[in-house]
Scaffold this active site. Structure first.
Site, mmCIF file in Angstrom:
data_model
loop_
_atom_site.group_PDB
_atom_site.id
_atom_site.type_symbol
_atom_site.label_atom_id
_atom_site.label_comp_id
_atom_site.label_asym_id
_atom_site.label_seq_id
_atom_site.Cartn_x
_atom_site.Cartn_y
_atom_site.Cartn_z
ATOM 1 N N LYS A 49 1.360 2.307 -6.030
ATOM 2 C CA LYS A 49 0.714 1.144 -6.653
ATOM 3 C C LYS A 49 -0.786 1.414 -6.839
ATOM 4 O O LYS A 49 -1.323 2.378 -6.268
ATOM 5 C CB LYS A 49 0.965 -0.088 -5.783
ATOM 6 N N TYR B 102 9.391 -6.658 -11.737
ATOM 7 C CA TYR B 102 9.427 -7.613 -10.630
ATOM 8 C C TYR B 102 10.151 -8.906 -11.013
ATOM 9 O O TYR B 102 9.915 -9.953 -10.407
ATOM 10 C CB TYR B 102 8.004 -7.905 -10.136
ATOM 11 N N PHE C 45 3.899 -15.729 -5.270
ATOM 12 C CA PHE C 45 2.999 -14.583 -5.379
ATOM 13 C C PHE C 45 3.206 -13.792 -6.670
ATOM 14 O O PHE C 45 2.525 -12.789 -6.898
ATOM 15 C CB PHE C 45 3.167 -13.645 -4.169
ATOM 16 N N ARG D 220 13.371 4.214 1.379
ATOM 17 C CA ARG D 220 12.966 2.923 1.962
ATOM 18 C C ARG D 220 12.537 3.117 3.416
ATOM 19 O O ARG D 220 11.605 2.468 3.884
ATOM 20 C CB ARG D 220 14.116 1.911 1.868
ATOM 21 N N THR E 1 8.185 -4.140 4.274
ATOM 22 C CA THR E 1 7.333 -4.737 3.234
ATOM 23 C C THR E 1 5.980 -5.166 3.809
ATOM 24 O O THR E 1 4.939 -4.981 3.172
ATOM 25 C CB THR E 1 8.047 -5.956 2.616
ATOM 26 N N ARG F 196 3.812 2.789 4.782
ATOM 27 C CA ARG F 196 3.098 1.516 4.967
ATOM 28 C C ARG F 196 2.610 1.354 6.404
ATOM 29 O O ARG F 196 1.539 0.782 6.647
ATOM 30 C CB ARG F 196 4.005 0.354 4.565
ATOM 31 N N ASN G 234 0.402 -3.013 -0.414
ATOM 32 C CA ASN G 234 1.219 -2.179 0.480
ATOM 33 C C ASN G 234 1.577 -0.818 -0.124
ATOM 34 O O ASN G 234 2.564 -0.201 0.231
ATOM 35 C CB ASN G 234 2.443 -2.950 0.973
ATOM 36 N N HIS H 167 6.054 1.338 -3.981
ATOM 37 C CA HIS H 167 7.326 0.660 -4.280
ATOM 38 C C HIS H 167 8.465 1.659 -4.201
ATOM 39 O O HIS H 167 8.316 2.811 -4.609
ATOM 40 C CB HIS H 167 7.292 0.073 -5.700
ATOM 41 N N GLU I 175 15.516 0.429 -12.690
ATOM 42 C CA GLU I 175 14.083 0.754 -12.656
ATOM 43 C C GLU I 175 13.795 2.120 -13.290
ATOM 44 O O GLU I 175 12.787 2.271 -13.997
ATOM 45 C CB GLU I 175 13.570 0.683 -11.209
HETATM 46 P P1 IDP Z 1 9.495 -4.353 -1.218
HETATM 47 O O1 IDP Z 1 8.344 -3.814 -2.029
HETATM 48 O O2 IDP Z 1 9.421 -3.888 0.211
HETATM 49 O O3 IDP Z 1 10.845 -4.093 -1.853
HETATM 50 P P2 IDP Z 1 9.830 -7.123 -2.061
HETATM 51 O O4 IDP Z 1 10.284 -8.218 -1.160
HETATM 52 O O5 IDP Z 1 10.763 -6.629 -3.108
HETATM 53 O O6 IDP Z 1 9.309 -5.934 -1.126
HETATM 54 O O7 IDP Z 1 8.488 -7.625 -2.759
HETATM 55 C C1 IDP Z 1 7.920 -6.895 -3.812
HETATM 56 C C2 IDP Z 1 6.433 -6.799 -3.596
HETATM 57 O O8 IDP Z 1 5.867 -8.096 -3.723
HETATM 58 C C3 IDP Z 1 6.018 -6.329 -2.197
HETATM 59 O O9 IDP Z 1 5.994 -4.921 -2.070
HETATM 60 C C4 IDP Z 1 4.647 -6.939 -2.053
HETATM 61 O O10 IDP Z 1 3.651 -6.111 -2.682
HETATM 62 C C5 IDP Z 1 4.777 -8.229 -2.837
HETATM 63 N N1 IDP Z 1 5.039 -9.350 -1.939
HETATM 64 C C6 IDP Z 1 6.224 -9.654 -1.346
HETATM 65 N N2 IDP Z 1 6.115 -10.750 -0.587
HETATM 66 C C7 IDP Z 1 4.822 -11.156 -0.713
HETATM 67 C C8 IDP Z 1 4.079 -12.255 -0.170
HETATM 68 O O11 IDP Z 1 4.581 -13.083 0.607
HETATM 69 N N3 IDP Z 1 2.763 -12.323 -0.544
HETATM 70 C C9 IDP Z 1 2.184 -11.439 -1.386
HETATM 71 N N4 IDP Z 1 2.845 -10.409 -1.920
HETATM 72 C C10 IDP Z 1 4.145 -10.260 -1.589
HETATM 73 MG MG MG Z 2 11.715 -4.862 -3.573
#
Ligand code: IDP
Ligand code: MG
Length: 152
Positions: A11, A51, A59, A87, A93, A104, A114, A117, A128
């Protein structure tokens, strides 16, 4: 059976913080095969489609703003079990809950920044990879040291 592939993206925070080499190195050293690699600033349309499952989340617009704010390094990696393994390499996350030793866990503190992806399943990976790459950008090849990593 076709080898498993996953979509990985560094990212904008990872690019800005100079972590590209560190992250690529972890996937290389693990032994996965790099099938595609490019740097791009994603369009809003691409980011919203990527997304899309989070469209209703509070968010979402901030996430799209962030992911389109600068260069992203997009990749496809291949190997048996690469989706789940990536993963695991990436970690949870929420970076504060991600185990030490994960990307991470070692390199991030904030959920909205973070660093990386990774696709979360077979269907998502196929979606994707097709979203970010043209098939002409995917390159199959045999690493010269493959027999030292994978039994033939
Ligand atoms: P992942 O990246 O571990 O698969 P997902 O739940 O798919 O996590 O969420 C996608 C991305 O959205 C996360 O990597 C993070 O950058 C962002 N994100 C997820 N939950 C939150 C939140 O509660 N606040 C802000 N950003 C979030
Ligand atoms: Mg995800």
């Amino acid at each position: 059976m076709a080898a498993e592939r996953t979509f990985i993206a560094i990212k904008p925070d990872g690019v800005q913080r100079g972590l590209i080499g560190e992250i690529l190195g972890r996937f290389e050293r693990k032994g996965f095969k790099l099938i595609a690699l490019k740097q791009l600033i994603p369009s809003r349309e691409l980011a919203e489609r990527h997304y899309g499952v989070h469209r209703e989340r509070p968010f979402f617009s901030g996430l799209v703003d962030f992911i389109t704010s600068g260069p992203v390094v997009a990749m496809v990696w291949e190997g048996d079990g690469v989706i789940a393994s990536a993963r695991n390499l990436i970690g949870a996350t929420k970076p504060l809950e991600a185990n030490p030793g994960t990307i991470r866990g070692d390199l991030a503190v904030n959920i909205g920044r973070n660093v990386i992806h990774g696709s979360d399943g077979l269907e998502t990976a196929a979606f994707e990879i097709g979203l970010w790459f043209d098939s002409s950008e995917l390159h199959d090849w045999v690493p010269s040291d493959q027999s030292w990593r994978v039994e033939s």
